[in-house]
Design an enzyme around this catalytic site. Structure first.
Site, PDB file in Angstrom:
ATOM      1  N   ARG A  92       0.711  -1.297   0.021  1.00 16.24           N
ATOM      2  CA  ARG A  92       0.105   0.147   0.095  1.00 16.24           C
ATOM      3  C   ARG A  92       0.970   1.303   0.078  1.00 16.24           C
ATOM      4  O   ARG A  92       0.955   2.007  -1.146  1.00 16.24           O
ATOM      5  CB  ARG A  92      -0.991  -0.010   1.024  1.00 16.24           C
ATOM      6  CG  ARG A  92      -1.955   0.950   1.144  1.00 16.24           C
ATOM      7  CD  ARG A  92      -1.726   2.505   1.695  1.00 16.24           C
ATOM      8  NE  ARG A  92      -1.046   2.702   2.888  1.00 16.24           N
ATOM      9  CZ  ARG A  92      -0.951   3.544   3.250  1.00 16.24           C
ATOM     10  NH1 ARG A  92      -0.639   4.593   2.735  1.00 16.24           N
ATOM     11  NH2 ARG A  92      -0.063   3.574   4.728  1.00 16.24           N
ATOM     12  N   ASP A  93       1.683   1.424   1.050  1.00 13.70           N
ATOM     13  CA  ASP A  93       2.429   2.869   1.232  1.00 13.70           C
ATOM     14  C   ASP A  93       3.400   2.744   0.136  1.00 13.70           C
ATOM     15  O   ASP A  93       3.740   3.712  -0.390  1.00 13.70           O
ATOM     16  CB  ASP A  93       3.095   2.841   2.637  1.00 13.70           C
ATOM     17  CG  ASP A  93       3.625   4.210   2.875  1.00 13.70           C
ATOM     18  OD1 ASP A  93       3.529   4.996   1.891  1.00 13.70           O
ATOM     19  OD2 ASP A  93       3.778   4.174   4.096  1.00 13.70           O
ATOM     20  N   HIS A 133       5.838   4.339  12.682  1.00 11.72           N
ATOM     21  CA  HIS A 133       5.855   4.535  11.084  1.00 11.72           C
ATOM     22  C   HIS A 133       7.123   5.441  10.747  1.00 11.72           C
ATOM     23  O   HIS A 133       6.778   6.670  10.794  1.00 11.72           O
ATOM     24  CB  HIS A 133       4.624   4.575  10.495  1.00 11.72           C
ATOM     25  CG  HIS A 133       4.829   4.673   8.868  1.00 11.72           C
ATOM     26  ND1 HIS A 133       4.261   3.527   8.263  1.00 11.72           N
ATOM     27  CD2 HIS A 133       5.196   5.572   8.105  1.00 11.72           C
ATOM     28  CE1 HIS A 133       4.311   3.990   7.149  1.00 11.72           C
ATOM     29  NE2 HIS A 133       5.021   5.115   6.896  1.00 11.72           N
ATOM     30  N   HIS A 152      10.085   6.828   7.975  1.00  7.68           N
ATOM     31  CA  HIS A 152      10.594   7.060   6.815  1.00  7.68           C
ATOM     32  C   HIS A 152      12.218   7.110   6.930  1.00  7.68           C
ATOM     33  O   HIS A 152      12.539   7.959   7.825  1.00  7.68           O
ATOM     34  CB  HIS A 152      10.245   8.095   6.154  1.00  7.68           C
ATOM     35  CG  HIS A 152       8.696   7.558   5.441  1.00  7.68           C
ATOM     36  ND1 HIS A 152       8.147   7.776   4.184  1.00  7.68           N
ATOM     37  CD2 HIS A 152       7.701   7.080   6.032  1.00  7.68           C
ATOM     38  CE1 HIS A 152       7.150   7.612   4.064  1.00  7.68           C
ATOM     39  NE2 HIS A 152       6.591   7.117   5.236  1.00  7.68           N
ATOM     40  N   CYS A 176       4.405   9.475   0.323  1.00 15.56           N
ATOM     41  CA  CYS A 176       3.094  10.173   0.280  1.00 15.56           C
ATOM     42  C   CYS A 176       3.049  10.983  -0.751  1.00 15.56           C
ATOM     43  O   CYS A 176       3.792  11.897  -1.200  1.00 15.56           O
ATOM     44  CB  CYS A 176       3.050  10.619   1.415  1.00 15.56           C
ATOM     45  SG  CYS A 176       1.171  11.650   1.542  1.00 15.56           S
ATOM     46  N   ASN A 203      10.632   4.359   2.929  1.00 15.82           N
ATOM     47  CA  ASN A 203      10.279   3.750   4.157  1.00 15.82           C
ATOM     48  C   ASN A 203      11.301   2.965   4.638  1.00 15.82           C
ATOM     49  O   ASN A 203      12.409   2.845   3.929  1.00 15.82           O
ATOM     50  CB  ASN A 203       8.962   2.903   4.294  1.00 15.82           C
ATOM     51  CG  ASN A 203       7.644   3.501   4.048  1.00 15.82           C
ATOM     52  OD1 ASN A 203       6.965   3.685   5.035  1.00 15.82           O
ATOM     53  ND2 ASN A 203       7.228   4.072   3.021  1.00 15.82           N
TER      54      ASN A 203
END
Length: 320
Positions: A24-25, A218, A220, A251, A260
């Site tokens: 997803r990300d 989370h 990066h 994003c 990430n």
């Protein structure tokens, strides 16, 4: 060499969950559209490597993110694997309704601590998003589903559009999300601005509000501090972290938010420190090679795939 662990090491979690979010990300930030069959292969291989939490997609309009248009099909496959917790991101009530219809086990709701990023990403101010979250909780309850709701506080450490994000605002939003009835919250360094001291300070403040409902970090690696930030959160007892195979991700509405923490690098650090994950390195690195092949021409990141494991390090055996 003293075999007795230091007090700092003894306080760290003995086991950590690495939640794979590349599907997803990661994919939302690249132009390449990975076929559904390849995504299913990705999940199958990640599962074989021992991963038991995977964010498999997002219920957003296909015209906005065609890379994730097959989320329902990918989720349906993930639900066939015993013991796999498949998460989907939902940006609004309509997306939540689709997740509930698909009987998702968990949905992740983004809530930006940056007013500017919230408007760019969701076209709503943070307090309007909170109202939507309350509606989603009511919808979940009315449906009779047991789908868990996690709210991810994005841009918690700063924003490339707005700049500074005050810790007081992060704490306020966390409390408001909990008051709206969500099951869990997580903190995200969406644009890679955090350093370990910032992580320690903010997680400490949020833990006072959320307690054990603060479930995930989370980070990066945009500026090379992703793993250092993970360590800072580990010291506070956080035992779940998001990561992307091959270090992809970002994003679309946060300029410069690339990379990430790489799943392979995070797993290596944890294993090297004696923290269990249940993951198998050979399988993770083989999967990374596949993902890099599927994403030829796209930027990938990470280090351990280049160097390999030290000869002194034992590989952890994945779950059967």
């Amino acid at each position: 060499m003293n075999a007795t662990p230091s007090s700092a090491m003894a306080a760290l979690p003995r086991r950590v969950v690495v939640r794979e979010v590349g599907l997803r990300d990661g994919l939302q930030s690249v132009a390449t559209i990975v076929p559904t069959a390849a995504k299913i292969e990705w999940i199958r291989d990640a599962y074989a490597a021992g991963q038991r939490e995977i964010e498999v997609g997002s219920f957003v309009p296909p015209r906005l993110l065609p890379q994730l248009a097959d989320t329902a099909d990918v989720l349906a496959f993930a639900q066939t694997l015993p013991g796999l917790r498949a998460t989907v991101l939902v940006p609004n009530l309509k997306g939540a309704q689709r997740a509930l219809e698909a009987n998702a086990e968990m949905m992740l709701l983004p809530l930006s601590a940056s007013h500017a990023h919230s408007l760019a990403n969701l076209r709503k101010a943070p307090d309007d998003v909170l109202a939507e979250i309350a509606n989603i909780r009511a919808e979940r309850d009315a449906s009779g589903r047991r789908t868990q709701i996690e709210v991810g506080i994005s841009t918690a450490f700063g924003c490339t559009i707005q700049g500074e994000v005050k810790p007081e605002e992060v704490v306020r939003l966390v409390q408001a999300a909990l008051d709206a009835g969500v099951d869990a919250v997580s903190l995200a360094d969406t644009v890679g601005y955090a350093d370990p001291a910032m992580v320690s300070r903010l997680f400490e403040r949020v833990l006072k509000v959320a307690g054990d409902r603060l479930v995930c970090g989370h980070f990066h690696d945009t500026r090379g501090l992703g793993l250092a930030n993970v360590y800072a959160a580990l010291q506070l007892g956080i035992s779940r972290f998001d990561a992307c195979t091959a270090g992809i991700g970002g994003c679309p509405h946060a300029p410069g938010a690339s990379g990430n923490v790489a799943t392979e690098d995070l797993t290596y650090m944890l294993h090297s420190m004696g923290i269990e994950t249940g993951l198998d390195f050979d399988r993770l690195l083989a999967l990374r090679a596949k993902v890099a092949h599927w994403l030829q021409g796209e930027a990938t990141h990470g280090t351990i795939w280049k160097t390999g494991l030290p000869r002194t390090m034992k590989k952890e055996v994945a779950h059967a």
